[in-house]
Scaffold this motif. Structure first.
Motif, mmCIF file in Angstrom:
data_model
loop_
_atom_site.group_PDB
_atom_site.id
_atom_site.type_symbol
_atom_site.label_atom_id
_atom_site.label_comp_id
_atom_site.label_asym_id
_atom_site.label_seq_id
_atom_site.Cartn_x
_atom_site.Cartn_y
_atom_site.Cartn_z
ATOM 1 N N VAL A 146 -11.951 -13.793 114.072
ATOM 2 C CA VAL A 146 -11.224 -14.892 114.958
ATOM 3 C C VAL A 146 -11.871 -14.957 116.202
ATOM 4 O O VAL A 146 -12.128 -16.026 116.945
ATOM 5 N N ARG A 150 -4.813 -19.068 108.834
ATOM 6 C CA ARG A 150 -4.989 -18.462 110.099
ATOM 7 C C ARG A 150 -6.138 -19.136 110.544
ATOM 8 O O ARG A 150 -6.287 -19.173 111.797
ATOM 9 N N ASP A 200 -4.403 -16.248 104.771
ATOM 10 C CA ASP A 200 -5.816 -16.154 105.483
ATOM 11 C C ASP A 200 -6.480 -17.512 105.895
ATOM 12 O O ASP A 200 -6.905 -17.559 106.857
ATOM 13 N N SER A 216 -11.488 -11.978 107.039
ATOM 14 C CA SER A 216 -11.270 -11.059 107.960
ATOM 15 C C SER A 216 -10.871 -11.442 109.292
ATOM 16 O O SER A 216 -11.367 -12.399 109.742
ATOM 17 N N ALA A 217 -9.613 -10.871 109.732
ATOM 18 C CA ALA A 217 -9.051 -11.327 111.164
ATOM 19 C C ALA A 217 -10.162 -11.090 112.379
ATOM 20 O O ALA A 217 -9.890 -11.735 113.440
ATOM 21 N N HIS A 263 -6.953 -21.369 114.345
ATOM 22 C CA HIS A 263 -7.848 -21.056 115.389
ATOM 23 C C HIS A 263 -9.131 -22.132 115.574
ATOM 24 O O HIS A 263 -9.562 -22.416 116.491
ATOM 25 N N ALA A 316 -13.581 -15.919 109.126
ATOM 26 C CA ALA A 316 -11.961 -15.823 109.572
ATOM 27 C C ALA A 316 -11.187 -15.682 108.502
ATOM 28 O O ALA A 316 -10.049 -15.222 108.301
#
Length: 411
Positions: free
Chosen positions: A353, A287, A284, A349-350, A291, A346
């Motif tokens: 993003v 990710r 996580d 949780s996605a 970004h 982010a």
């Protein structure tokens, strides 16, 4: 660019370079002073010290650049307004693009620089820094431990030796390991030696004892000391015993592969090894880090356009210019704080993003619309006018009390 545009650009670029250099130097100096124990306590050379502390510069510049753009834009536009140059530009019928273009070019240049730092230079420098840290810790174990001095390698782990032989053999070794709250282990041996192999760094001890004392811990992992604990001690005698030091020296195959997401290359984050246990533990965060590397440089343009939206128009009084600068800085800084918050979300949780990109992109587009259409943001313009009236009232009250004329109001 036209002559007036080049004039504005070079004025803003000079202010940007000076601001970035000063802010970076101040923050780097404060960081470097905290790491002076590399030389004083850990016996490293000044070359290692400056090499390690300089590796944080790409990250510092990447974070500082938007604020340097903000300072440069505010300084330049406020100076143009104070010298009545904005009035002359508007009187000639020039479009808002004349003032926007040089500031926008500066923002784009800063964005490209920030992108290079964010996507390549900063992760590479942080990865190299981890290698230096590993080297320092390995040197500390192998060479820096002094005779007759208790040396703390890391929190909870302390070395002591009576004598070091020229061939590297240490006599009278004492090693206390309290890193695990549930267990305190004390190693002692007549002879010991640091051995480095392809599998890691080991402390090989001959003719000694291991004393292990267990402790109770609570749910938070904190030790609960009581009288029963102090009586539970196991003693083991050995002829030869080795301890793997790679876990805290950073030397060895396993430790060398342990890079945090911000120390990984962008190419790795785009196409990671899903079987890597380190990546699985920080999937996580990886990710969000990926970004953020693309979204972070956009804030150079955010700061440039937001400041221009507030200061590109002529302000008639000193109070109104000052209020506009304060509000513009607050809004730009708030947007950057929102970016940091979105990055944190982010990780959880996605869904956060897309917001990481929406915040800077929407801010840039809205600011450009305000500038190119020549509109004033009524809400903030009324706020600026209210602040100006409030300052005038306070100034008049003070003038009435002191009996001195209101020079600032007259201006």
């Amino acid at each position: 660019m036209k002559l007036i545009e080049r004039y504005i650009f070079f004025r803003a670029a000079t202010a940007f370079l000076m601001s970035a250099a000063v802010l970076t130097a101040i923050i780097w100096l404060s960081q470097a002073l905290r790491d002076m124990d590399l030389v004083t306590a850990k016996g490293q050379t000044l070359l290692i010290f400056f090499s390690m502390t300089s590796l944080v510069l790409p990250t510092l510049v990447m974070v500082i650049a938007p604020f340097a753009v903000m300072i440069a834009a505010a300084y330049t536009l406020n100076g143009l307004n104070a010298d009545s140059e904005l009035v002359v530009i508007n009187a000639t019928g020039a479009s808002p693009w004349v003032v926007l273009k040089p500031i926008l070019v500066l923002g784009i240049v800063a964005t490209l620089i920030g992108g290079g730092l964010s996507l390549y230079a900063a992760p590479h420098a942080l990865g190299t820094l981890r290698g230096y840290i590993s080297q320092v810790r390995a040197d500390l174990v192998a060479r820096i431990v002094k005779e007759g001095i208790f040396t703390e390698i890391e929190d909870g782990m302390t070395f002591h030796i009576q004598k070091r032989e020229p061939n590297g053999i240490m006599r009278g070794l004492f090693l206390s390991d309290e890193r695990d709250p549930a267990r305190h282990v004390v190693y002692s041996s007549e002879f010991a030696q640091i051995v480095e192999t392809g599998e890691g760094t080991f402390l090989k001890m001959d003719r000694g004892t291991i004393q292990q004392q267990n402790h109770n811990v609570d749910d938070n992992g904190q030790r609960i000391d009581n009288q029963e604990d102090f009586g539970s001690v196991n003693i083991i005698e050995f002829d030869s015993y080795a301890i793997d030091l790679s876990k805290f020296t950073g030397v060895g195959e396993t430790a060398s592969r342990y890079f945090k997401p911000r120390e990984r290359s962008t190419a790795y984050l785009i196409s990671p090894d899903t079987d890597d246990p380190i990546y699985q533990a920080f999937a996580d965060r990886s990710r969000a880090e990926l970004h953020d590397r693309f979204a972070n440089p956009l804030y150079n343009l955010v700061f440039a356009t937001v400041i221009t939206a507030f200061l590109a128009q002529v302000r008639t009084t000193r109070e109104r210019r000052g209020s506009a600068i304060v509000i513009a800085v607050i809004i730009a800084t708030s947007l950057r704080m929102m970016g940091f918050a979105c990055m944190s979300l982010a990780v959880q949780s996605a869904w956060a993003v897309p917001i990481m990109y929406l915040v800077p992109v929407v801010s840039i587009l809205l600011s450009l619309w305000v500038i190119l259409t020549g509109r004033r943001i009524i809400l903030f313009d009324n706020l600026i006018r209210s602040i100006e009236l409030f300052n005038e009232r306070i100034s008049n009250r003070l003038s009435a009390l002191t009996g001195k004329p209101d020079i600032q109001g007259a201006q």
